[in-house]
Design a protein around this motif. Sequence first.
Motif, PDB file in Angstrom:
ATOM      1  N   TYR A   1      -9.387  -1.532  -6.341  1.00  0.00           N
ATOM      2  CA  TYR A   1      -8.267  -1.281  -5.431  1.00  0.00           C
ATOM      3  C   TYR A   1      -6.898  -1.634  -6.000  1.00  0.00           C
ATOM      4  O   TYR A   1      -5.889  -1.383  -5.336  1.00  0.00           O
TER       5      TYR A   1
ATOM      6  N   ASP B   1     -10.978   3.564   1.747  1.00  0.00           N
ATOM      7  CA  ASP B   1     -11.631   2.424   1.095  1.00  0.00           C
ATOM      8  C   ASP B   1     -13.031   2.820   0.627  1.00  0.00           C
ATOM      9  O   ASP B   1     -13.459   2.467  -0.480  1.00  0.00           O
TER      10      ASP B   1
ATOM     11  N   ARG C   1     -12.752   5.016  -2.450  1.00  0.00           N
ATOM     12  CA  ARG C   1     -12.398   4.266  -3.666  1.00  0.00           C
ATOM     13  C   ARG C   1     -13.632   3.576  -4.247  1.00  0.00           C
ATOM     14  O   ARG C   1     -13.837   3.573  -5.466  1.00  0.00           O
TER      15      ARG C   1
ATOM     16  N   ARG D   1       1.760   3.391  -3.148  1.00  0.00           N
ATOM     17  CA  ARG D   1       0.841   4.378  -3.714  1.00  0.00           C
ATOM     18  C   ARG D   1       1.158   5.761  -3.153  1.00  0.00           C
ATOM     19  O   ARG D   1       1.703   5.889  -2.058  1.00  0.00           O
TER      20      ARG D   1
ATOM     21  N   ARG E   1      -8.340  -7.044  -1.192  1.00  0.00           N
ATOM     22  CA  ARG E   1      -8.851  -5.983  -0.324  1.00  0.00           C
ATOM     23  C   ARG E   1     -10.349  -6.068  -0.114  1.00  0.00           C
ATOM     24  O   ARG E   1     -10.845  -5.934   1.011  1.00  0.00           O
TER      25      ARG E   1
ATOM     26  N   ALA F   1       0.820  -1.212   0.000  1.00  0.00           N
ATOM     27  CA  ALA F   1       0.000   0.000   0.000  1.00  0.00           C
ATOM     28  C   ALA F   1       0.852   1.259   0.000  1.00  0.00           C
ATOM     29  O   ALA F   1       0.431   2.298  -0.505  1.00  0.00           O
TER      30      ALA F   1
ATOM     31  N   SER G   1     -12.311  -6.521  -7.011  1.00  0.00           N
ATOM     32  CA  SER G   1     -11.388  -5.883  -6.080  1.00  0.00           C
ATOM     33  C   SER G   1     -10.162  -5.342  -6.803  1.00  0.00           C
ATOM     34  O   SER G   1      -9.659  -4.255  -6.491  1.00  0.00           O
TER      35      SER G   1
ATOM     36  N   ASP H   1      -5.877  -4.511  -6.019  1.00  0.00           N
ATOM     37  CA  ASP H   1      -5.489  -5.483  -4.996  1.00  0.00           C
ATOM     38  C   ASP H   1      -6.623  -6.501  -4.907  1.00  0.00           C
ATOM     39  O   ASP H   1      -7.740  -6.160  -4.497  1.00  0.00           O
TER      40      ASP H   1
ATOM     41  N   TRP I   1     -15.502   4.517  -7.835  1.00  0.00           N
ATOM     42  CA  TRP I   1     -15.712   3.488  -8.859  1.00  0.00           C
ATOM     43  C   TRP I   1     -17.191   3.443  -9.251  1.00  0.00           C
ATOM     44  O   TRP I   1     -17.520   3.355 -10.437  1.00  0.00           O
TER      45      TRP I   1
ATOM     46  N   HIS J   1      -7.663   4.596   6.779  1.00  0.00           N
ATOM     47  CA  HIS J   1      -7.626   3.671   5.651  1.00  0.00           C
ATOM     48  C   HIS J   1      -9.027   3.187   5.279  1.00  0.00           C
ATOM     49  O   HIS J   1      -9.309   2.948   4.107  1.00  0.00           O
TER      50      HIS J   1
END
Length: 376
Positions: free
Chosen positions: A160, A131, A134, A95, A165, A92, A156, A162, A138, A127
């Motif tokens: 993300y 989330d 994000r 980023r 996640r 993470a 995911s 990832d 989207w 965090h």
Amino acid sequence: MTHPAPLPPADVLDLFTDHVLATGQHRLTVAAVHRLWARADPGWPDAYNARIRLAHALGHLADAGLITLPAPGGRLWDAGTPRLPARIAVPANHRPPPKALDAADEPWGPAMHWAPAWIRTAHPPHHLRLDAVRINRWLLATTGQPRPVIAREERSLQIYNDEKRLTALTTGPLFAPGRLTLEHLACQAPTGALRIAILRPTGPVLVVENRATFDSAWHALRSASPASYAAVVFGGGDAASALVTDLTRLHDLTGVHPGRIDYAGDVDIAGIEAAHQFVTTARTAGLTAGLSHPLWQAVASSQPVGPDMTAEPVRAQEAHALARFLGMPSEVTDRLEQGVRVPQERIDRHTLRDTHWWAPPAHHQTPTHPHARSQP
């Protein structure tokens, strides 16, 4: 007598997560990890219980995709009980550092209408706020566009970058009753506990590393006529070679007469190691085993999620040699040289729906796929 400590609660895990991410470091030594854990969980002077709680916390962060632990069979673990890593990777932190989040500045969509009040009143860790943002962005970016239902890990990756996640988030406050559901994100939790999907009585068998790809592959093959593979097996990465004994008795167990067995997995060091272990173990057992070249090529030609954080120079060189031994496509060896990681879930259910390009050689001699050109 020392009694086992209770496992750390969610607020301690969240605080530890924030401490780890706040370092901005891509890798943390065991000494740094212990310092951060002591700040988050200071009330356990007993070394044995503190160790148990830290091991649980590291496993929790790894399951959430926030950190990467060393390879289980590698040398970067101590000899204690439970074992602790000599260092961890923090993907993470590759980023850009996030800006301070003000809920009032975000244009929340209908599915996230509850988020501003939750952020103001619950004061969740930073965090989790990111989330939520994000997911919201989207949803807004895809408003009015088709959202084919795909596997949770595949979605995911799209949200993300990832694949793990979203799985971790579904058990937390973002997916509490009255908030988000997987239906909002047009995805489903994959099947795979049974590990095999039978499609026809005889023919080649496909073994895949990850649960989401297993789920998406059998959905696609079930709709194809005829199915190019007789069965799809969820290999589970390092556990795939343990399936070889069962595969040698597949007809007795399931009624399927297997032909060639193809393997497909992640394009990273661990994925190459798992592929080599499976193929060599299967061949030693007398099975005709190899690779699904179209799937390896398609994954390698997709967008990486970032550096392969667990790659060490010696291990990377060995993976190159294994890839060459297995005859992997050049796209795979190119990614190894770049030191990046591309998870198998990049090829999602929507892409796999066209089974023609990834059919085994007996059905399709010159496969092509939608990702024929490497992306940066």
